[in-house]
Design an enzyme around this catalytic site. Structure first.
Site, PDB file in Angstrom:
ATOM      1  N   TRP A   1       8.313   5.581  -8.685  1.00 28.20           N
ATOM      2  CA  TRP A   1       9.104   5.737  -9.903  1.00 28.20           C
ATOM      3  C   TRP A   1       8.242   5.746 -11.164  1.00 28.20           C
ATOM      4  CZ3 TRP A   1       7.555   1.643 -12.655  1.00 28.20           C
ATOM      5  CH2 TRP A   1       7.115   0.521 -11.936  1.00 28.20           C
TER       6      TRP A   1
ATOM      7  N   LYS B   1      11.147  12.848  -0.785  1.00 36.47           N
ATOM      8  CA  LYS B   1      12.019  11.702  -1.078  1.00 36.47           C
ATOM      9  C   LYS B   1      11.441  10.972  -2.293  1.00 36.47           C
ATOM     10  CE  LYS B   1      12.107   7.408  -0.486  1.00 36.47           C
ATOM     11  NZ  LYS B   1      12.811   6.889  -1.668  1.00 36.47           N
ATOM     12  N   PRO B   2      12.097  11.117  -3.448  1.00 37.15           N
ATOM     13  CA  PRO B   2      11.611  10.398  -4.623  1.00 37.15           C
ATOM     14  C   PRO B   2      12.068   8.941  -4.583  1.00 37.15           C
ATOM     15  CG  PRO B   2      13.558  11.672  -5.193  1.00 37.15           C
ATOM     16  CD  PRO B   2      13.303  11.927  -3.733  1.00 37.15           C
TER      17      PRO B   2
ATOM     18  N   GLU C   1      -1.928   7.966  -1.778  1.00 33.34           N
ATOM     19  CA  GLU C   1      -2.356   7.541  -3.118  1.00 33.34           C
ATOM     20  C   GLU C   1      -1.719   6.182  -3.333  1.00 33.34           C
ATOM     21  OE1 GLU C   1      -4.462   9.068  -4.984  1.00 33.34           O
ATOM     22  OE2 GLU C   1      -4.552  11.022  -4.009  1.00 33.34           O
ATOM     23  N   LEU C   2      -2.531   5.114  -3.266  1.00 36.99           N
ATOM     24  CA  LEU C   2      -1.952   3.767  -3.202  1.00 36.99           C
ATOM     25  C   LEU C   2      -2.299   2.920  -4.432  1.00 36.99           C
ATOM     26  CD1 LEU C   2      -2.692   3.259   0.606  1.00 36.99           C
ATOM     27  CD2 LEU C   2      -0.655   4.247  -0.457  1.00 36.99           C
TER      28      LEU C   2
ATOM     29  N   CYS D   1      -1.027   2.838 -11.558  1.00 33.74           N
ATOM     30  CA  CYS D   1      -2.066   2.497 -10.575  1.00 33.74           C
ATOM     31  C   CYS D   1      -3.464   2.473 -11.183  1.00 33.74           C
ATOM     32  CB  CYS D   1      -2.010   3.497  -9.426  1.00 33.74           C
ATOM     33  SG  CYS D   1      -2.086   5.201  -9.999  1.00 33.74           S
TER      34      CYS D   1
ATOM     35  N   GLU E   1      -2.411  -6.437  -7.858  1.00 35.98           N
ATOM     36  CA  GLU E   1      -2.087  -5.397  -8.835  1.00 35.98           C
ATOM     37  C   GLU E   1      -0.949  -5.964  -9.695  1.00 35.98           C
ATOM     38  OE1 GLU E   1      -0.292  -1.904  -7.091  1.00 35.98           O
ATOM     39  OE2 GLU E   1      -1.270  -0.622  -8.545  1.00 35.98           O
TER      40      GLU E   1
HETATM   41  P1  NAP Z   1       6.597   1.461  -3.155  1.00 34.62           P
HETATM   42  O1  NAP Z   1       7.496   0.286  -3.119  1.00 34.62           O
HETATM   43  O2  NAP Z   1       5.536   1.538  -2.134  1.00 34.62           O
HETATM   44  O3  NAP Z   1       7.544   2.739  -3.111  1.00 34.62           O
HETATM   45  C1  NAP Z   1       7.037   4.045  -3.184  1.00 34.62           C
HETATM   46  C2  NAP Z   1       7.954   4.974  -2.416  1.00 34.62           C
HETATM   47  O4  NAP Z   1       8.017   4.539  -1.067  1.00 34.62           O
HETATM   48  C3  NAP Z   1       9.380   4.981  -2.928  1.00 34.62           C
HETATM   49  O5  NAP Z   1       9.922   6.273  -2.764  1.00 34.62           O
HETATM   50  C4  NAP Z   1      10.064   3.999  -1.992  1.00 34.62           C
HETATM   51  O6  NAP Z   1      11.439   4.229  -1.822  1.00 34.62           O
HETATM   52  C5  NAP Z   1       9.351   4.280  -0.682  1.00 34.62           C
HETATM   53  N1  NAP Z   1       9.370   3.131   0.218  1.00 34.62           N
HETATM   54  C6  NAP Z   1       9.430   1.819  -0.085  1.00 34.62           C
HETATM   55  N2  NAP Z   1       9.411   1.066   1.033  1.00 34.62           N
HETATM   56  C7  NAP Z   1       9.337   1.944   2.079  1.00 34.62           C
HETATM   57  C8  NAP Z   1       9.287   1.796   3.479  1.00 34.62           C
HETATM   58  N3  NAP Z   1       9.277   0.582   4.060  1.00 34.62           N
HETATM   59  N4  NAP Z   1       9.224   2.901   4.250  1.00 34.62           N
HETATM   60  C9  NAP Z   1       9.205   4.126   3.669  1.00 34.62           C
HETATM   61  N5  NAP Z   1       9.256   4.333   2.350  1.00 34.62           N
HETATM   62  C10 NAP Z   1       9.312   3.248   1.551  1.00 34.62           C
HETATM   63  O7  NAP Z   1       5.865   1.572  -4.560  1.00 34.62           O
HETATM   64  P2  NAP Z   1       6.521   1.585  -5.991  1.00 34.62           P
HETATM   65  O8  NAP Z   1       6.840   0.203  -6.369  1.00 34.62           O
HETATM   66  O9  NAP Z   1       7.600   2.599  -6.079  1.00 34.62           O
HETATM   67  O10 NAP Z   1       5.317   2.161  -6.860  1.00 34.62           O
HETATM   68  C11 NAP Z   1       4.315   1.376  -7.321  1.00 34.62           C
HETATM   69  C12 NAP Z   1       3.071   1.461  -6.448  1.00 34.62           C
HETATM   70  O11 NAP Z   1       2.645   2.814  -6.358  1.00 34.62           O
HETATM   71  C13 NAP Z   1       1.902   0.708  -7.037  1.00 34.62           C
HETATM   72  O12 NAP Z   1       1.201   0.039  -6.026  1.00 34.62           O
HETATM   73  C14 NAP Z   1       1.052   1.822  -7.645  1.00 34.62           C
HETATM   74  O13 NAP Z   1      -0.306   1.485  -7.790  1.00 34.62           O
HETATM   75  C15 NAP Z   1       1.257   2.901  -6.646  1.00 34.62           C
HETATM   76  N6  NAP Z   1       0.934   4.200  -7.242  1.00 34.62           N
HETATM   77  C16 NAP Z   1      -0.207   4.819  -6.857  1.00 34.62           C
HETATM   78  C17 NAP Z   1      -0.558   6.022  -7.440  1.00 34.62           C
HETATM   79  C18 NAP Z   1      -1.825   6.730  -7.051  1.00 34.62           C
HETATM   80  O14 NAP Z   1      -1.978   7.884  -7.433  1.00 34.62           O
HETATM   81  N7  NAP Z   1      -2.719   6.115  -6.332  1.00 34.62           N
HETATM   82  C19 NAP Z   1       0.276   6.607  -8.392  1.00 34.62           C
HETATM   83  C20 NAP Z   1       1.443   5.949  -8.755  1.00 34.62           C
HETATM   84  C21 NAP Z   1       1.765   4.746  -8.162  1.00 34.62           C
HETATM   85  P3  NAP Z   1      12.524   3.361  -2.650  1.00 34.62           P
HETATM   86  O15 NAP Z   1      12.300   3.692  -4.058  1.00 34.62           O
HETATM   87  O16 NAP Z   1      13.808   3.839  -2.127  1.00 34.62           O
HETATM   88  O17 NAP Z   1      12.232   1.930  -2.331  1.00 34.62           O
END
Ligand code: NAP
Length: 509
Positions: A175, A199-200, A275-276, A310, A411
């Site tokens: 998001w 899937k966003p 990309e984590l 990130c 983080e």
């Molecule tokens: P997240 O909780 O890992 O969620 C990311 C995506 O994965 C969302 O679409 C989420 O769906 C889905 N998801 C969550 N749990 C899942 C599961 N068990 N199985 C499959 N899909 C699942 O991360 P976030 O809180 O949205 O984003 C923040 C993280 O992203 C931070 O760690 C940030 O550093 C990282 N990030 C990295 C980059 C990069 O380029 N390296 C860029 C941006 C963000 P739902 O929304 O429906 O839960």
């Protein structure tokens, strides 16, 4: 959505935009985009998208699951046959058209970003403009997926290596950059000739749908791009991971979820690009341009989704001789930051994405303070007046913290700047590398030798030298260690969606 009269002042336009979006979207049911059609969930269920600045309902959205994901994968699989053999030039033309349409709708899409993500409008617009340029970059890169004619060791054989699109790609995005993280995946995938099921994040589906509409209007054929929405990511990702038609999982999100997905993808050896998370060190040496370093630190700490990025600075290391001066200047600038709804003019930071995020940030701050950390600024929820219904958190500066505390190891994902001091170059490099993450890092110095030594020694995928603006489309982006696998952007960004094939031709036959 109504057209905004471009002749009115910005404040008035933003106010209008806010009112129009809120009042209209409450009536609206947003549907998924599968095989070129807008469809409701099989169950008829919906979930709500709320504005993190106000808590108000923005829209109701179709709540999909495994059934719709399977439909989308089937559509993408069917569409792949045609799309893979469409010429790269033709695919590029469609992507260029998508760029143009997204540019025309940039204000409209940026408003959606503000509504569902909370970041300031100016920043949202910057994100949308950055995102749409990935269409442009990959439209051009599509034509450069060259093969190689390899000198053969046998007179009667010819050898060549060619690239072909992987097939159906499943993309899962977060998001925090609801536009950029999507286009950075779908543009190279489509350019390469792959088809996509996206899937966003649950919090930001509206931007994803607006981008799907852009692609639809640009002439992306039915099934080539599909968007599945859902409040529960598990059934959607399970279908993506188990369906043999999916050849690759492209994921941007937390390291924790990345590891779960990788373990499951291993069952069928699907390709993965991840990309984590990150834990960026921001290092200021005593010979740095202090003002530039302070400005850079403020920008990369607070002005990217309020610290929810990130590549945000997670730990700021300042060499002892200039620490006092740096801290005074940094705190003075942080104090002046304006916090509020992204639609308010002049706002620097919006709210955090939700209450869970705010609580997590505050817990890390409280933990640091309990261990002996000193608060130089903030460290509190903002709850009064205009802040009452949103998840706002005060820009925070912490001093006297230690490397191994959670505030420096995790983080933080919020507007919290832990400032640490150091004595030597060798020491700070070791401390900066002491993390499982390896996404972005920054150093400020005027010493060229040090630039080379430190940038070579830092174990990070991105090194900003006297620069905290992030990256551009032309260079690959991705992480070392637990920050990711693969690269997005640059020429490498296309390669990640191509399979390499070697052809051996026996002329004697
Ligand atoms: P997240 O909780 O890992 O969620 C990311 C995506 O994965 C969302 O679409 C989420 O769906 C889905 N998801 C969550 N749990 C899942 C599961 N068990 N199985 C499959 N899909 C699942 O991360 P976030 O809180 O949205 O984003 C923040 C993280 O992203 C931070 O760690 C940030 O550093 C990282 N990030 C990295 C980059 C990069 O380029 N390296 C860029 C941006 C963000 P739902 O929304 O429906 O839960």
């Amino acid at each position: 959505m109504k057209e905004i009269n471009m002749s009115v002042g910005l404040n008035q336009k933003l106010q209008e935009a806010k009112n129009i979006n809120l009042s209209e979207s409450q009536e609206r049911l947003e549907k998924m985009y599968i095989d070129g059609q807008w469809i409701s969930a099989d169950t008829g269920q919906t979930f709500e998208v709320c504005n993190p600045a106000t808590g108000e309902l923005v829209a109701k959205v179709a709540d999909g699951s495994g059934i719709e994901t399977k439909q989308a994968i089937d559509a993408a699989h069917l569409a792949f046959k045609e799309w893979a053999v469409t010429s790269a030039k033709e695919r590029g033309k469609i992507l260029k058209k998508a760029q143009q349409i997204m540019q025309e709708r940039a204000d409209e899409i940026a408003k959606l970003v503000v509504l569902e993500n909370g970041k300031p409008f100016k920043e949202a617009k910057g994100e949308v403009n950055f995102a749409l340029d990935y269409f442009d970059w990959f439209a051009e890169e599509a034509r450069r997926a060259y093969g190689t004619l390899v000198p053969s060791p046998f007179p009667h054989k010819r050898l060549w290596v060619q690239s072909q699109p992987l097939g159906v790609v499943a993309a899962i995005t977060p998001w925090n950059f609801p536009a950029a993280m999507i286009v950075r995946k779908i543009a190279p995938a489509l350019a390469a000739g792959c088809t996509v099921v996206l899937k966003p994040a649950e919090q930001t589906p509206l931007t994803a749908l607006a981008i799907a509409k852009v692609c639809h209007d640009a002439g992306v054929p039915p099934g080539v791009l599909n968007v599945v929405l859902g409040s529960n990511p598990i059934p959607i990702s399970e279908e993506m991971l188990n369906n043999p038609k999916v050849k690759k999982i492209g994921f941007t999100g937390s390291t924790e979820v990345g590891k779960l997905l990788m373990a499951k993808a291993a069952q069928s050896l699907k390709r993965v690009s991840f990309e984590l998370g990150g834990n960026a060190p921001f290092i200021v040496f005593e010979d740095a341009d202090l003002e530039a370093a302070v400005d850079g630190a403020i920008a990369i700490k607070y002005l990217r989704v309020g610290g929810q990025s990130c590549i945000c600075a997670n730990r700021i290391y300042v060499q002892e001789a200039i620490a006092e001066e740096f801290i005074a200047a940094f705190v003075a600038k942080a104090k002046k930051l304006k916090i509020g709804s992204g639609f308010e003019p002049g706002v620097d930071l919006g709210p955090l994405i939700n209450e869970t995020a705010r609580n997590k940030v505050h817990q890390l701050v409280e933990d640091a303070v309990a261990r002996g950390g000193e608060i130089a600024l903030g460290a509190s929820y903002l709850t009064k007046g205009d802040y009452a219904s949103g998840s706002f958190y005060a820009p925070t500066v912490l001093l006297k913290v230690e490397d191994l505390w959670p505030i420096c190891q995790e983080e933080v994902f919020g507007p919290v700047a832990p400032i640490l001091t150091f004595q030597t170059e060798e020491e700070v490099v070791a401390r900066a590398n002491h993390t499982n993450y390896g996404l972005a890092s920054y150093l400020y110095t005027r010493d060229l030798g040090r630039v080379v030594r430190v940038s070579e020694a830092l174990e990070y995928g991105l090194i900003g030298v006297n620069d905290a603006a992030g990256y551009t489309h032309e260079i690959p982006f991705g992480g070392f260690k637990e920050s990711g696998l693969g690269r997005e952007g640059g020429a490498k960004g296309l390669e990640d969606y191509l399979e390499v094939k070697s052809v051996v031709v026996n002329l004697a036959q």
